[in-house]
Enzyme design. Structure first.
Site: not given
Lengths: 67, 257
Positions: B100, B161, B187-188, B209
């Protein structure tokens, strides 16, 4: 004797040390790490052939948790 | 109905949920959460070995790369040079070609620098890497990445995050419609319903994550995301009903007493 920099820290090594010896010294598993010497990747098959000399900059990396 | 198979670079994945391994309390929690998520692919970072603490446990002691696919990531890299260095080291570590790429452009927003990202993708593809690329939700940049040979396009839902969910559904939809390679939201995402929305829109997968690792109960949240992704995918495949501006009764008017 060789003064090298390992992962940003200055360390002193005995004579005729190879990357293989260095990995053993720090009890690392060569399958789980990758090594860079002076900005260039050291191939695993060459670990026993690469001797460390004064001023060498070594980076040993592994995988950690990340996103 | 045709079997719904998710493939990335010819690897068949059982789950459309990819999970990050950062920010957990410890490796035990990481392993438990990943197990609960059902993910068969996890992102990992490349960092210096702690040479001062020889007995420190490592991620590989808890997550066996033979059982789960490691996806090395360039998180924290701010230019092409750093990203290439990181992924070449990852490849040398054990043959990881599926990677990635993220090349960040700004410390505050962690927005990707698309010029550097596209340039780096081109080099990596030439070197034989299969690259999943973190990018902005700009359809033009996503198309450029696909043209350069990206294996998957990973647009952000909102900043890394942040937990803000999908901020630009129109752009994400455009990217889904135009892409011939998998589109994975990266993300997000803040909570399970965000993942369901992404999957209902037709995304091929989601990468989570922080939303799992920073939940009060990460293991339960991992399970929740597993279900959310399955639910969203099934809803997408089902084909939702048409939206109407006025009410349409559910019960027949005929035979009304």
């Amino acid at each position: 004797m060789a003064k090298i920099q390992l992962n940003g820290k200055k360390i002193l090594l005995g004579p005729k040390m190879t990357i293989y010896n260095l990995i053993k010294k720090y009890k690392l598993d060569k399958k789980k790490v990758a090594v860079e010497i002076n900005g260039k990747i050291a191939l695993k098959q060459n670990f026993k052939k690469i001797f460390l000399k004064d001023q060498d900059k070594i980076e040993i990396v592994h995988f950690i948790g990340g996103g | 109905m045709k079997k719904d198979i998710f493939k990335i670079a010819n690897k068949k994945l059982n789950s459309r949920l990819i999970v990050g391994t950062g920010k957990y309390k410890n490796f035990i929690q990481t392993a438990k959460a990943i197990n609960a998520s059902g993910a068969d692919m996890v992102t990992v970072a490349v960092r210096r070995v702690n040479i001062l603490d020889k007995k420190k446990p490592t991620l590989m002691d808890y997550l066996d790369p033979k059982k789960i696919i490691y996806l090395p990531n360039t998180a924290g890299c701010f230019n092409s040079f750093e990203a290439l260095r990181t992924l070449r080291l990852a490849r040398e570590m054990g043959g990881w070609k599926l990677v990635k790429l993220e090349v960040l452009g700004d410390k505050k927003t962690l927005y990707p620098d698309m010029l550097e990202t596209i340039k780096t993708t081109k080099i990596l593809v030439k070197e034989g890497f299969k690259v999943l690329v973190y990018c902005t939700d700009d359809p033009l940049q996503a198309k450029k990445l696909e043209d350069e040979g990206a294996t998957a396009i990973m647009p952000l839902a909102s900043p890394i995050g942040s937990g803000l969910g999908i901020q630009n559904k129109i752009n994400i939809s455009l990217i889904i419609k135009q892409s011939k390679v998998p589109v994975i939201i990266d993300a997000g995402i803040g909570t399970a319903s965000d993942a369901t929305i992404a999957m209902e829109m037709g995304c091929d997968g989601v990468l989570i994550n922080s939303a799992i690792a920073q939940a009060k109960n990460p293991i339960l949240m991992a399970k929740s995301f597993k279900n959310a992704v399955i639910s969203g995918r099934q809803s997408f495949l089902s084909g939702r009903m048409k939206k109407n501006y006025f009410a349409i009764p559910s019960s027949p008017a005929k035979g009304l007493i």
